[in-house]
Design an enzyme around this catalytic site. Sequence first.
Site, PDB file in Angstrom:
ATOM      1  N   LYS A   1       0.836  -1.197   0.000  1.00  0.00           N
ATOM      2  CA  LYS A   1       0.000   0.000   0.000  1.00  0.00           C
ATOM      3  C   LYS A   1       0.876   1.254   0.000  1.00  0.00           C
ATOM      4  O   LYS A   1       1.797   1.360   0.801  1.00  0.00           O
ATOM      5  CB  LYS A   1      -0.922  -0.004   1.218  1.00  0.00           C
ATOM      6  CG  LYS A   1      -1.857  -1.214   1.265  1.00  0.00           C
ATOM      7  CD  LYS A   1      -2.675  -1.265   2.538  1.00  0.00           C
ATOM      8  CE  LYS A   1      -1.816  -1.494   3.765  1.00  0.00           C
ATOM      9  NZ  LYS A   1      -2.607  -1.808   4.975  1.00  0.00           N
TER      10      LYS A   1
ATOM     11  N   THR B   1      -7.654  10.072   8.208  1.00  0.00           N
ATOM     12  CA  THR B   1      -7.210   8.837   7.552  1.00  0.00           C
ATOM     13  C   THR B   1      -7.091   7.653   8.521  1.00  0.00           C
ATOM     14  O   THR B   1      -6.581   6.599   8.149  1.00  0.00           O
ATOM     15  CB  THR B   1      -5.841   9.059   6.886  1.00  0.00           C
ATOM     16  OG1 THR B   1      -4.886   9.452   7.882  1.00  0.00           O
ATOM     17  CG2 THR B   1      -5.925  10.126   5.805  1.00  0.00           C
TER      18      THR B   1
ATOM     19  N   GLY C   1      -7.565   4.391  10.312  1.00  0.00           N
ATOM     20  CA  GLY C   1      -8.250   3.142  10.001  1.00  0.00           C
ATOM     21  C   GLY C   1      -8.287   2.765   8.535  1.00  0.00           C
ATOM     22  O   GLY C   1      -8.972   1.801   8.163  1.00  0.00           O
ATOM     23  N   THR C   2      -7.558   3.484   7.696  1.00  0.00           N
ATOM     24  CA  THR C   2      -7.628   3.179   6.256  1.00  0.00           C
ATOM     25  C   THR C   2      -7.087   1.788   5.935  1.00  0.00           C
ATOM     26  O   THR C   2      -7.641   1.081   5.090  1.00  0.00           O
ATOM     27  CB  THR C   2      -6.859   4.227   5.436  1.00  0.00           C
ATOM     28  OG1 THR C   2      -5.546   4.400   5.992  1.00  0.00           O
ATOM     29  CG2 THR C   2      -7.582   5.556   5.431  1.00  0.00           C
ATOM     30  N   GLY C   3      -5.998   1.384   6.604  1.00  0.00           N
ATOM     31  CA  GLY C   3      -5.420   0.062   6.319  1.00  0.00           C
ATOM     32  C   GLY C   3      -6.360  -1.065   6.713  1.00  0.00           C
ATOM     33  O   GLY C   3      -6.563  -2.023   5.951  1.00  0.00           O
ATOM     34  N   CYS C   4      -6.930  -0.961   7.907  1.00  0.00           N
ATOM     35  CA  CYS C   4      -7.903  -1.968   8.358  1.00  0.00           C
ATOM     36  C   CYS C   4      -9.087  -2.029   7.408  1.00  0.00           C
ATOM     37  O   CYS C   4      -9.566  -3.113   7.036  1.00  0.00           O
ATOM     38  CB  CYS C   4      -8.415  -1.625   9.765  1.00  0.00           C
ATOM     39  SG  CYS C   4      -7.141  -1.394  11.010  1.00  0.00           S
TER      40      CYS C   4
END
Length: 292
Positions: free
Chosen positions: A183, A225, A227-230
């Site tokens: 990512k 932003t 929590g974007t990865g989760c």
Amino acid sequence: MKATLPTSIKIPKVLTIAGSDSGGGAGLQADLKVIAALGGYGMSVITAITAQNTLGVTRIQDVDLDVVEAQIDAVLLDIGADIVKIGMLASPEIVLTVANSLRRHGVKNIILDPVLRATSGASLGGDDTAQAMIKELFPMATLITPNLDEASLLLGREVSGPEDFKLAAQELLDMGPQAALIKGGHLDTKHTQLIDFLMWRTVEDGLEVIQSKEFKHYRVPTENTHGTGCSLASAIATYLADGHDLSHSVAKAISYVEAGLEAGRFLSIGEGPGPLWHMFEFYPTALPKEEG
């Protein structure tokens, strides 16, 4: 035992194994919001309890190993899961417990988001945990989704920009997973266009073939932003459980998160970086209209 009715409806069942974010923006709270927003049935196994808000993580309490195992057994023995999404596993012992439990239940579809450090800088794992993930979970994973910091920690060298993505993805793939998505959200601000890089194994005419694809998208101008990865990993998991192929699932998940970031640009939740708005399809957000 309840019989399955001939008119019963099946929806994608997604189990998230992750830490709890008391602020609600990341961790299993974000995962469950995503799964519900995309039409899946979400279930959860809590691996750790964090005292957390938009300003950072102040305390982490691991859940006892037997309780983690009991949660997995309770869900999979009754409800089952079309796919399992794994997030925060704060110790090598929890990694091993989760891996052994999933092997025992014969789980085949696993999305692993190797959460090792919060954006605020708080450690959510470490080198020992990373090595345990590589040994125990990478060979079981359908897809791993590290960001730049996590990819660097896993590989033991810096992964800093798009020019590094192809080699880094290949090295991660060599560790055992079926696919790796690096990512690019942590690229420095000179990159107005972000790049996520997917590499995966497939079989053509009986031979294994490695394929790759870049996903380019613009950087949403927002501080919200958290929590974007989760959210991305959970969206990919839900789309896969709904029958989409890997590349299509990743593309749709990126679009979902991008729309959530756009919808959450002007939300005021907490004093620090707030979360994206997961429910934009149901409850659109907009700035108040100026009075003429």
